[in-house]
Design a protein around this motif. Structure first.
Motif, PDB file in Angstrom:
ATOM      1  N   LEU A 196       0.836  -1.202   0.000  1.00  0.00           N
ATOM      2  CA  LEU A 196       0.000   0.000   0.000  1.00  0.00           C
ATOM      3  C   LEU A 196       0.873   1.256   0.000  1.00  0.00           C
ATOM      4  O   LEU A 196       0.598   2.223  -0.728  1.00  0.00           O
ATOM      5  N   THR A 200       0.838   3.893  -3.059  1.00  0.00           N
ATOM      6  CA  THR A 200       0.462   5.280  -2.763  1.00  0.00           C
ATOM      7  C   THR A 200       1.472   6.247  -3.361  1.00  0.00           C
ATOM      8  O   THR A 200       1.111   7.269  -3.952  1.00  0.00           O
ATOM      9  N   ARG A 203       1.652   5.955  -7.528  1.00  0.00           N
ATOM     10  CA  ARG A 203       0.533   6.409  -8.359  1.00  0.00           C
ATOM     11  C   ARG A 203       0.548   7.917  -8.592  1.00  0.00           C
ATOM     12  O   ARG A 203      -0.124   8.389  -9.514  1.00  0.00           O
ATOM     13  N   GLN A 206       1.171   9.018 -12.052  1.00  0.00           N
ATOM     14  CA  GLN A 206       0.115   8.959 -13.062  1.00  0.00           C
ATOM     15  C   GLN A 206      -1.009   9.948 -12.793  1.00  0.00           C
ATOM     16  O   GLN A 206      -1.690  10.385 -13.706  1.00  0.00           O
ATOM     17  N   GLN A 213      -7.220  10.779  -3.610  1.00  0.00           N
ATOM     18  CA  GLN A 213      -7.425  10.720  -2.157  1.00  0.00           C
ATOM     19  C   GLN A 213      -8.558   9.738  -1.859  1.00  0.00           C
ATOM     20  O   GLN A 213      -9.627   9.830  -2.441  1.00  0.00           O
TER      21      GLN A 213
ATOM     22  N   GLN B 111      -5.385  -2.551   0.201  1.00  0.00           N
ATOM     23  CA  GLN B 111      -4.716  -1.738  -0.811  1.00  0.00           C
ATOM     24  C   GLN B 111      -5.662  -0.592  -1.158  1.00  0.00           C
ATOM     25  O   GLN B 111      -6.877  -0.729  -1.002  1.00  0.00           O
ATOM     26  N   SER B 112      -5.108   0.522  -1.586  1.00  0.00           N
ATOM     27  CA  SER B 112      -5.952   1.608  -2.067  1.00  0.00           C
ATOM     28  C   SER B 112      -6.246   1.326  -3.529  1.00  0.00           C
ATOM     29  O   SER B 112      -5.381   1.443  -4.379  1.00  0.00           O
ATOM     30  N   ARG B 114      -8.064   1.643  -7.068  1.00  0.00           N
ATOM     31  CA  ARG B 114      -8.788   2.506  -8.001  1.00  0.00           C
ATOM     32  C   ARG B 114      -8.686   1.907  -9.389  1.00  0.00           C
ATOM     33  O   ARG B 114      -7.594   1.605  -9.861  1.00  0.00           O
ATOM     34  N   GLY B 116      -8.208   1.406 -13.075  1.00  0.00           N
ATOM     35  CA  GLY B 116      -7.316   2.125 -13.981  1.00  0.00           C
ATOM     36  C   GLY B 116      -5.962   2.393 -13.352  1.00  0.00           C
ATOM     37  O   GLY B 116      -4.929   2.245 -13.990  1.00  0.00           O
ATOM     38  N   VAL B 117      -5.951   2.789 -12.076  1.00  0.00           N
ATOM     39  CA  VAL B 117      -4.684   3.092 -11.396  1.00  0.00           C
ATOM     40  C   VAL B 117      -4.090   1.812 -10.784  1.00  0.00           C
ATOM     41  O   VAL B 117      -2.884   1.587 -10.854  1.00  0.00           O
ATOM     42  N   THR B 119      -3.225  -1.182 -11.420  1.00  0.00           N
ATOM     43  CA  THR B 119      -2.968  -2.080 -12.542  1.00  0.00           C
ATOM     44  C   THR B 119      -2.587  -3.459 -12.017  1.00  0.00           C
ATOM     45  O   THR B 119      -2.364  -3.645 -10.817  1.00  0.00           O
ATOM     46  N   VAL B 122       0.202  -4.283  -9.404  1.00  0.00           N
ATOM     47  CA  VAL B 122       0.147  -3.827  -8.014  1.00  0.00           C
ATOM     48  C   VAL B 122      -0.236  -5.001  -7.106  1.00  0.00           C
ATOM     49  O   VAL B 122      -1.241  -5.664  -7.340  1.00  0.00           O
ATOM     50  N   THR B 123       0.582  -5.251  -6.087  1.00  0.00           N
ATOM     51  CA  THR B 123       0.256  -6.300  -5.120  1.00  0.00           C
ATOM     52  C   THR B 123      -0.911  -5.864  -4.245  1.00  0.00           C
ATOM     53  O   THR B 123      -0.899  -4.762  -3.697  1.00  0.00           O
ATOM     54  N   ASN B 169      -1.507   5.561   3.932  1.00  0.00           N
ATOM     55  CA  ASN B 169      -2.043   5.882   2.610  1.00  0.00           C
ATOM     56  C   ASN B 169      -2.797   7.203   2.599  1.00  0.00           C
ATOM     57  O   ASN B 169      -2.389   8.159   1.958  1.00  0.00           O
ATOM     58  N   ASN B 173      -1.046  10.541   1.375  1.00  0.00           N
ATOM     59  CA  ASN B 173      -1.513  11.178   0.142  1.00  0.00           C
ATOM     60  C   ASN B 173      -1.982  12.601   0.406  1.00  0.00           C
ATOM     61  O   ASN B 173      -1.805  13.489  -0.432  1.00  0.00           O
TER      62      ASN B 173
END
Lengths: 259, 259
Positions: A196, A200, A203, A206, A213, B111-112, B114, B116-117, B119, B122-123, B169, B173
């Motif tokens: 995570l 964080t 990303r 991108q 958030q 995990q955060s 989203r 598209g983000v 991918t 990502v673990t 996270n 962020n």
């Protein structure tokens, strides 16, 4: 370029390594701690100089990687009079060295640098500035040899970036520390949070941070916030930070727009 | 495995994609928003179900990826009575679904996420739990097909990890957002901070966060802290967070030991 290195800390070591790799020579290494001076000089095939007053004149550049406080009290060293003196501090004016020489500048690595951890694949953005256009050009060329991300940075610009750096590095790492501590205390595995943490950070390449958030605060999910704060009752410091950051996230859109 | 998906948000979409990639079938997709249901069902080659009451019985697993609040008010759906119902929430007890069925569980992606983000590289650590050992085994096997990092996580363990996740996270962020905002306001380039952000996150793979804390606060460098706070005068919210985090960093060793 023949370079004299003043300072033996993490920044001095990592910058010196990259400069040597780019083909430059570190002639002399000086610093406050005898053992560090000897060790780093040995590593760089340089001459160790235990007394700053014994530094030799004639280097193309004197790279001064010492603490901010020490910079403000940099001693008079006859050999360095009118030499090209450059410091590495984000929050110290370029001109701090102007009382020694007309050739002064800054070579500020905008990265959290630690020997061993800051391996050669880590990008170190470098902000440069100097008293003259000619010296600025020299520093910019030098910086571009060790970094893909080089900019001119005035005192004010470096200060602003340093404020930002403290937020995204020092404060972020402190959040990692607190989470690590909390996980240990509760007997859960902090390693489960590492993917995570990585995601964080990665990303933001991108997407703007404002666009990604997530979490209870941005959702206005007071029930989850309350449940979390209950867990933090025994840790008033963590609870205080949890509260303040959550409130800031909730209010942020209003605040940033209100400015 | 034949799976029914309830929910069409980021978690639902990303988990469904990974499950399909692992060879499972999403038979039906249901949710609150007609357009999202139709779009996701189309994407997953599933049947869209606009009214939850019309969900079909007989799936091997009903994966419920909806908000915490909605979970607590999950409606009675005759077809799901005694089905295998699993939610995806970190902070909601596994047993929240026990009034509908004896076969309940949790499949919590830490995990955060989203669309598209997040991918496929990502673990996504997954914490699983269930009402019975047998169902726990099913969920663990399923999780291991889409993640290299799977653990059993009781309600309390998931709650603790969720608190940690919010810190590393959401709060992290938010610091990125604040720094981004501040850089824009001051006309400096936030992109210069991105290598630092990346390095800060990646180095915790090698070193405990407590070992790599840097910056003015840990050095007790009050002069720099004061200079930075001066820059933040126009932004009381940023100044408050800067102050609090700095104090916490300064006091942390004492506090964490004092606990």
């Amino acid at each position: 370029m023949n370079i004299t290195l003043i300072g033996t800390g993490n920044v001095a070591q990592v910058l010196a390594d990259r400069l040597v790799q780019a083909g430059h020579r570190i002639l002399e290494v000086s610093g406050r701690t005898e053992s560090s001076v000897k060790e780093l000089a040995h590593h760089l095939h340089s001459r160790p100089v235990l007394n700053w007053q014994e530094l030799h004149p004639g280097s193309d550049l004197y790279l001064i990687a010492i603490t901010d406080q020490a910079l403000f009290h940099f001693p008079d060293i006859p050999a360095l009079k009118q030499a090209f003196l450059v410091h590495t501090a984000g929050s110290v004016p370029t001109a701090v060295l102007s009382r020694y020489t007309d050739r002064y500048g800054v070579f500020y690595p905008l990265q959290s640098i630690r020997k061993g951890v800051t391996t050669s694949d880590v990008t170190i953005p470098v902000l440069v500035d100097a008293g003259t256009e000619q010296d600025l050009k020299i520093l910019r060329t030098l910086a571009e040899e060790i970094s893909p991300l080089v900019r001119k940075g005035t005192d004010t610009e470096r200060l602003h970036l340093h404020v930002g750096a403290v937020m995204v590095n020092n404060f972020t790492n402190h959040l990692y520390r607190m989470a690590d501590f909390y996980c240990r205390e509760q007997g859960v595995d902090f390693d489960l949070l590492k993917p995570l943490i990585e995601a964080t950070a990665l990303r933001i390449k991108q997407a703007e941070p404002a666009m990604v958030q997530t979490g209870p605060a941005i959702r206005g999910d007071q029930a989850t916030i309350a449940r979390h704060l209950e867990q933090l009752q025994e840790y008033p410091e963590l609870a205080q930070i949890y509260s303040m950051m959550s409130k800031s996230i909730e209010h942020w859109n209003v605040i940033s727009r209100g400015k």
